[in-house]
Design an enzyme around this catalytic site. Structure first.
Site, PDB file in Angstrom:
ATOM      1  N   TYR A  84       0.823  -1.205   0.000  1.00 23.95           N
ATOM      2  CA  TYR A  84       0.000   0.000   0.000  1.00 23.95           C
ATOM      3  C   TYR A  84       0.858   1.257   0.000  1.00 23.95           C
ATOM      4  CZ  TYR A  84      -4.278  -2.670   0.690  1.00 23.95           C
ATOM      5  OH  TYR A  84      -5.329  -3.515   0.514  1.00 23.95           O
ATOM      6  N   GLY A  85       1.947   1.233   0.732  1.00 22.43           N
ATOM      7  CA  GLY A  85       2.848   2.380   0.759  1.00 22.43           C
ATOM      8  C   GLY A  85       3.411   2.709  -0.615  1.00 22.43           C
TER       9      GLY A  85
END
Length: 177
Positions: A140-141
């Protein structure tokens, strides 16, 4: 290489029982809850299918959510309602037989584009997610999600305005098919 459908809504006829992403929590949610939540309008699950094998390659689920204003960075709290409206990216998974081919990335772009389009009709500040572990958190980062600094559950979010600024939402095209 598999021939895939574009993301489409999950149906009652879809065989979810053969799906296995290698993560028990994601498999169990998909097998047991995805269709019931779809029927009850609690969440919307979109699937991508292999047209040759006739099986589900991956899925993503979205629903409405909210964030406590106090969980945001101080710079994002000012003049915001409490709670703040959001889109929840609840689950995203790819069957283990199809992993490593970029399908998760394509489903993520589909989900983010859908959230941006939704934000044009219904106000929402961000896309929110609750990563299962550090590997998922890193995934997600890589899309620009950041930890909510004051959330004890370590949720992550990306602002809708940041998605728009980066060109997400200009169309619904994905890399499937």
């Amino acid at each position: 290489m598999a021939r895939l459908t574009p993301p489409r809504p999950l149906t009652a006829e879809d065989d979810r029982t053969t799906f296995d992403c290698g993560r028990e929590a994601l498999n169990n949610w998909f097998w047991r809850h995805a269709w019931h939540n779809q029927e009850a309008s609690v969440s919307r699950t979109s699937v991508v299918c292999d047209t040759q094998a006739g099986e589900i390659v991956g899925y993503v689920s979205l629903s409405a959510a909210q964030i406590e204003r106090a969980w945001l960075a101080k710079s994002h709290q000012r003049n915001r309602p409490d709670p703040i409206p959001a889109v929840l990216l609840g689950q995203l998974a790819i069957d283990w037989r199809y992993q490593g081919r970029g399908y998760a990335r394509s489903l993520m772009f589909f989900a983010l584009t859908t959230a941006v389009h939704l934000s044009e009709q219904v106000g929402c500040f961000c896309v929110l997610t609750h990563p299962l572990d550090d590997e998922v958190r890193a995934f997600y980062g890589s899309f620009g999600f950041e930890e909510l600094p004051f959330d004890p559950g370590r949720s992550m979010a990306i602002r809708i305005n940041d998605l728009k600024h980066n060109g997400i939402g200009t169309n619904l095209r994905t890399d499937f098919g």
